[in-house]
Design a protein around this motif. Structure first.
Motif, mmCIF file in Angstrom:
data_model
loop_
_atom_site.group_PDB
_atom_site.id
_atom_site.type_symbol
_atom_site.label_atom_id
_atom_site.label_comp_id
_atom_site.label_asym_id
_atom_site.label_seq_id
_atom_site.Cartn_x
_atom_site.Cartn_y
_atom_site.Cartn_z
ATOM 1 N N TYR A 41 0.860 -1.179 0.000
ATOM 2 C CA TYR A 41 0.000 0.000 0.000
ATOM 3 C C TYR A 41 0.896 1.229 0.000
ATOM 4 O O TYR A 41 2.050 1.157 0.461
ATOM 5 C CB TYR A 41 -0.896 0.003 1.261
ATOM 6 N N LEU A 42 0.344 2.283 -0.508
ATOM 7 C CA LEU A 42 1.137 3.525 -0.516
ATOM 8 C C LEU A 42 0.355 4.600 0.223
ATOM 9 O O LEU A 42 -0.848 4.761 0.024
ATOM 10 C CB LEU A 42 1.408 3.968 -1.964
ATOM 11 N N GLN A 43 1.071 5.359 1.091
ATOM 12 C CA GLN A 43 0.433 6.484 1.768
ATOM 13 C C GLN A 43 1.124 7.768 1.275
ATOM 14 O O GLN A 43 2.344 7.918 1.459
ATOM 15 C CB GLN A 43 0.555 6.378 3.284
ATOM 16 N N LYS A 84 15.586 17.552 5.735
ATOM 17 C CA LYS A 84 14.191 17.945 5.595
ATOM 18 C C LYS A 84 13.404 17.278 6.725
ATOM 19 O O LYS A 84 13.851 16.278 7.291
ATOM 20 C CB LYS A 84 13.644 17.484 4.249
ATOM 21 N N THR A 85 12.263 17.845 7.050
ATOM 22 C CA THR A 85 11.449 17.237 8.114
ATOM 23 C C THR A 85 10.064 16.889 7.583
ATOM 24 O O THR A 85 9.512 17.592 6.746
ATOM 25 C CB THR A 85 11.275 18.203 9.302
ATOM 26 N N ILE A 86 9.591 15.761 8.094
ATOM 27 C CA ILE A 86 8.219 15.350 7.748
ATOM 28 C C ILE A 86 7.564 14.905 9.043
ATOM 29 O O ILE A 86 8.220 14.301 9.909
ATOM 30 C CB ILE A 86 8.189 14.231 6.682
ATOM 31 N N CYS A 87 6.319 15.226 9.183
ATOM 32 C CA CYS A 87 5.599 14.796 10.369
ATOM 33 C C CYS A 87 4.568 13.765 9.956
ATOM 34 O O CYS A 87 3.821 13.975 8.999
ATOM 35 C CB CYS A 87 4.926 16.008 11.020
ATOM 36 N N GLU A 88 4.605 12.632 10.654
ATOM 37 C CA GLU A 88 3.652 11.570 10.285
ATOM 38 C C GLU A 88 2.516 11.516 11.309
ATOM 39 O O GLU A 88 2.618 12.067 12.395
ATOM 40 C CB GLU A 88 4.343 10.224 10.130
ATOM 41 N N GLY A 89 1.414 10.917 10.850
ATOM 42 C CA GLY A 89 0.274 10.777 11.757
ATOM 43 C C GLY A 89 -0.548 12.042 11.878
ATOM 44 O O GLY A 89 -1.189 12.289 12.904
ATOM 45 N N GLY A 122 -0.415 11.682 6.727
ATOM 46 C CA GLY A 122 -1.385 11.295 7.755
ATOM 47 C C GLY A 122 -2.776 11.161 7.192
ATOM 48 O O GLY A 122 -3.039 11.461 6.022
ATOM 49 N N PHE A 123 -3.649 10.610 8.035
ATOM 50 C CA PHE A 123 -5.019 10.343 7.600
ATOM 51 C C PHE A 123 -5.730 11.622 7.164
ATOM 52 O O PHE A 123 -6.673 11.587 6.387
ATOM 53 C CB PHE A 123 -5.814 9.670 8.727
ATOM 54 N N TYR A 124 -5.279 12.783 7.701
ATOM 55 C CA TYR A 124 -5.893 14.066 7.338
ATOM 56 C C TYR A 124 -5.830 14.263 5.821
ATOM 57 O O TYR A 124 -6.783 14.718 5.201
ATOM 58 C CB TYR A 124 -5.171 15.217 8.052
#
Ligand code: C2E
Ligand code: MG
Ligand code: MG
Length: 752
Positions: free
Chosen positions: A514-516, A703-708, A728-730
């Motif tokens: 799956y890809l998010q 670089k920064t990424i925020c998950e969730g 994230g789900f958003y």
């Protein structure tokens, strides 16, 4: 062990006793049979010798009789000689003969002796026989001249073919006895000359029977081999020869008889039955002595062998005991070994009545990160600490309780208990003892407890359950304990089930990628890439990664899954490349297990090569917890990845103990801030931390990424803090590749 030796000794002695009795029986049997056989042989031997003796007696008597016959020729003209001439002739013949007197008797019965003068002897039997032409020997008679006991040897005198007189030689009976004396049987046998009707003609000097003179032998003895009537004609026969046995005055005798060859006389040699054996007594003695000596040697050899065997067995038992001692003792602490512990526990369980009430519990104890103790203090010091700990455990044990050091820093303790509080109390005591008495290092102890409800259960399985409980708290920063519960078993069984089917599942395409999507926070409609997340579809249901990833990480299967996901993504990228779609980087999670594989990076590169997809379209996600377990390996792998052109991100940043300072030398491209930081956006302290992390990452050119990301609020916060990306789900949930394709490339798909 000692009773074993004792038993074998008793058995051995018993065995020897039986052997000795058997040998004695064999000896007795042997001697009895040999003596029987010898007795028979001896009788034959006795007969042979007796026959020879009889023959020699016959010859000697015959010689004497022949000599009288020879003298008789000289006396042919005797009657015509003058009295002086007659006396001179008789005197001369007497002197040259073996007889003490040569007597001439004319047919009228008038006898003339040079020594004794004249006498009238016409009544004498020997005279009448000789006058009748039969040379003969008389029985014992009282001499007519001397009055002593004599035997007369008589032969007829022929003158011109006619008997004109009788010549006799008188032989002293006592001297004649010497002729029939035989010492062949050591003087134990007596030779008698008997006449055909059984009367004794001549008896020897050594007369073992001592018959009355003149008595018939057949009247005196009781033959046992034959009747007297049957025996008499046998003995009287001209060529008589044979043996017989008889009893006389209550004693048993054996006799051999042989005809003398004249006079109807027979020599009977008699010996006492017991003396028959005398001939072979020496032989018997020698064979018996030899047999006994031989048997004694055999027994002595046997005993020697037995003693040697026993000594070597004892030695062997001692060695085994020594080895057992080593086997049952822990060489480091001197306490009981694991094997001894298992034996002791089994024994105590076997003795305890199993009434369903649990009174024992098994505790599995382990020192957290003991390796670091060794690293800090050295192995010797580490050993001392283990020793102290073992002593503390030992000191806390009550009767019927056991402990062992199972491996390096892991212990098993069997305790008796009445309640859970009891168990907690015992554990707490040990933790405190260790804290106050082992000052060198602050040990963090983990305890797993299994309350034993079935005493017949395998001890190792009992320990496994205590271990299982302990492993649930492994990694705690304080000493702690956990009790086993059945869910743990369910978990274990589930793990086993998954292990059994995982290979098959991979081959039959049960795993899907799956890809998010990941979004640019500066331009939130912009998808800048995606994260590949594995999904397992089995029996129409989806198993979430949390249900199998940890298991695969334990058993190593995760490396296969990671490669599978990577290759699936690679195939997909290749497809999109071929379609000339706008290419985006896709990140793939790589478990820590991969880092141990020497060809890990090379393999990824080979896959890219295989599909001819540039490495820059991939980002490798490594979780932070892994990052600092072994910084050296991590640095090598990261540099390698970087050299091949892969992007690198640190996943779940903030969950481990790393610091940005530690990351600064690693070629990391992206920092994935864990969603736990976003749990409460109103928490100023948490926001401050995110702010600092982002700033520091920027300063390190990461670089920064925020998950969730689940809410708009979170998006806004992160935007305001200059976080580069969000996931994230958003924005979007992990989705099948086709959906992602539609989402990202719908425009392009239309034009294609
Ligand atoms: P991860 O790498 O940190 O992946 C992100 C996880 O967060 C995913 O869970 C994803 O579905 C979930 N997530 C994304 N957005 C949200 C959100 O807004 N709210 C919440 N509550 N969750 C969100 P998932 O897919 O269940 O994966 C769990 C973990 O399993 C992953 O964490 C990763 O560590 C591991 N994993 C997944 N696929 C693979 C794989 O192919 N290889 C390896 N080694 N690990 C994988
Ligand atoms: Mg991830
Ligand atoms: Mg993550």
């Amino acid at each position: 062990m000692m009773s074993g030796i004792f038993n074998s000794k008793v058995k051995y002695t018993l065995f020897l006793g039986i052997v000795a009795v058997a040998i004695v029986i064999v000896c007795v049997f042997y001697i009895y049979n040999v003596s029987r056989a010898l007795e028979e042989d001896n009788l034959v031997y006795f007969d042979e010798i007796a026959s020879e003796t009889a023959a020699s007696i016959g010859i000697k008597l015959g010689e004497l009789l022949t000599s009288v016959r020879n003298y008789s020729y000289r006396f042919a003209e005797f009657d015509s000689l003058t009295r002086e001439e007659q006396l001179a002739m008789l005197s001369e013949t007497t002197n040259s003969s073996a007889f003490h007197d040569i007597v001439y008797i004319d047919l009228e019965g008038y006898a003339l002796s040079a020594n004794y003068g004249e006498a009238f002897l016409s009544r004498r039997e020997y005279f009448n026989l000789a006058a009748g032409g039969v040379s003969n020997i008389s029985g014992i008679i009282v001499g007519d001249f001397t009055g002593t006991r004599i035997n007369m040897f008589a032969a007829p005198v022929f003158t011109k073919g006619e008997i004109t007189g009788v010549l006799t030689g008188a032989y002293d009976t006592e001297e004649l006895k010497d002729i029939i004396y035989t010492d062949t049987f050591g003087g134990k046998a007596s030779c008698y000359i008997i006449s055909f009707e059984g009367s004794i003609v001549l008896r020897p000097n050594i007369d073992i029977l001592g018959f009355d003179p003149g008595i018939s032998m057949f009247e005196a003895i009781e033959p046992t081999s034959d009747t007297a009537q049957a025996l008499m004609p046998k003995i009287a026969a001209a060529d008589a020869q044979g043996t017989f046995s008889f009893e006389f005055e209550g004693e048993s005798y054996a006799a051999s008889f042989k005809s003398v060859g004249f006079n109807d006389w027979t020599v009977v040699t008699v010996i006492h039955s017991s003396d028959i054996l005398a001939f072979s007594r020496n032989v018997l003695m020698m064979t018996t002595t030899f047999t006994i000596v031989f048997m004694l040697f055999v027994i002595a050899g046997w005993m020697l062998w037995g003693v040697k065997f026993w000594v070597s067995k004892k030695k062997c038992i001692d060695t085994i005991a020594e080895r057992d001692n080593l086997k049952y003792v822990d060489s480091l602490t001197g306490g009981p070994s694991f094997e001894k512990f298992l034996n002791d526990v089994r024994a105590v369980f076997d003795e305890t009545p199993d009434d369903g009430n649990s009174i024992y519990s098994m505790i599995s104890m382990d020192i957290n990160k003991f390796r670091t103790v060794n690293d800090h203090l050295g192995y010797e010091e580490g050993g001392k600490i283990l020793n102290k700990l073992a002593n503390l455990i030992q000191a806390g044990l009550m009767e019927g309780e056991f402990y062992t050091r199972r491996s390096a820093d892991s212990f098993c303790i069997l305790i008796k208990y009445t309640s859970d509080v009891d168990i907690f109390g015992r554990i707490e005591t040990l933790i405190n003892d260790a804290y106050y008495q082992i000052e060198e290092y602050k040990l963090i102890l983990s305890f797993g407890v299994y309350k034993i409800d079935d005493l017949t259960m395998d001890i190792r399985s009992i320990i496994d359950r205590a271990d299982l409980a302990r492993k649930t708290i492994k990694g705690n920063n304080e000493s702690s304990s956990a009790f086993f519960d059945d869910n743990m078993l369910i978990k274990i069984r589930e793990e086993k089930r998954i292990e059994n089917i995982m290979e098959y599942a991979l081959e039959s395409n049960e795993f899907k990628v799956y890809l998010q999507p990941k979004y640019d926070l500066n331009n939130q409609s912009q998808i800048i890439g995606a994260e590949a997340l594995v999904r397992w579809f089995r029996d129409g249901k989806m198993i979430p990664p949390g249900g199998f990833i940890p298991i695969f990480e334990k058993n190593g299967f995760i490396t296969k899954i990671d490669k599978f996901v990577f290759e699936e993504v690679c195939k997909q990228q290749k497809l999109w490349m071929n379609r000339k779609y706008d290419m985006r980087t896709i990140s793939v999670n790589m478990s820590r297990m991969n880092l141990q594989e020497p060809n890990f990076v090379r393999d990824l590169y080979e896959i890219c090569n295989k599909y001819n997809v540039p490495t820059k379209y991939f980002e490798i996600e490594i979780t932070e917890s892994v990052a600092f377990e072994n910084l050296d390996i991590l640095t090598r792998v990261f540099n390698e990845l970087k050299n091949y052109g892969f992007h690198i991100s640190i996943d779940d940043f903030g969950t481990g103990y790393s610091s940005l300072n530690m990351l600064k030398n690693l070629p990391v491209d992206v920092l994935k801030i864990d969603r736990s930081f976003l749990s409460d956006t109103h928490n100023e302290r948490a926001n401050n931390i995110i702010n600092h992390v982002i700033k520091l990452a920027m300063s390190l050119h990461m670089k920064t990424i925020c998950e969730g990301i689940e809410t708009e609020e979170q998006v806004n916060l992160l935007s305001s803090l200059n976080c580069d990306m969000a996931q994230g789900f958003y924005f979007a949930r992990p989705m099948p590749i086709e959906e992602y394709e539609k989402l990202l490339y719908s425009d392009a798909m239309v034009t294609n």
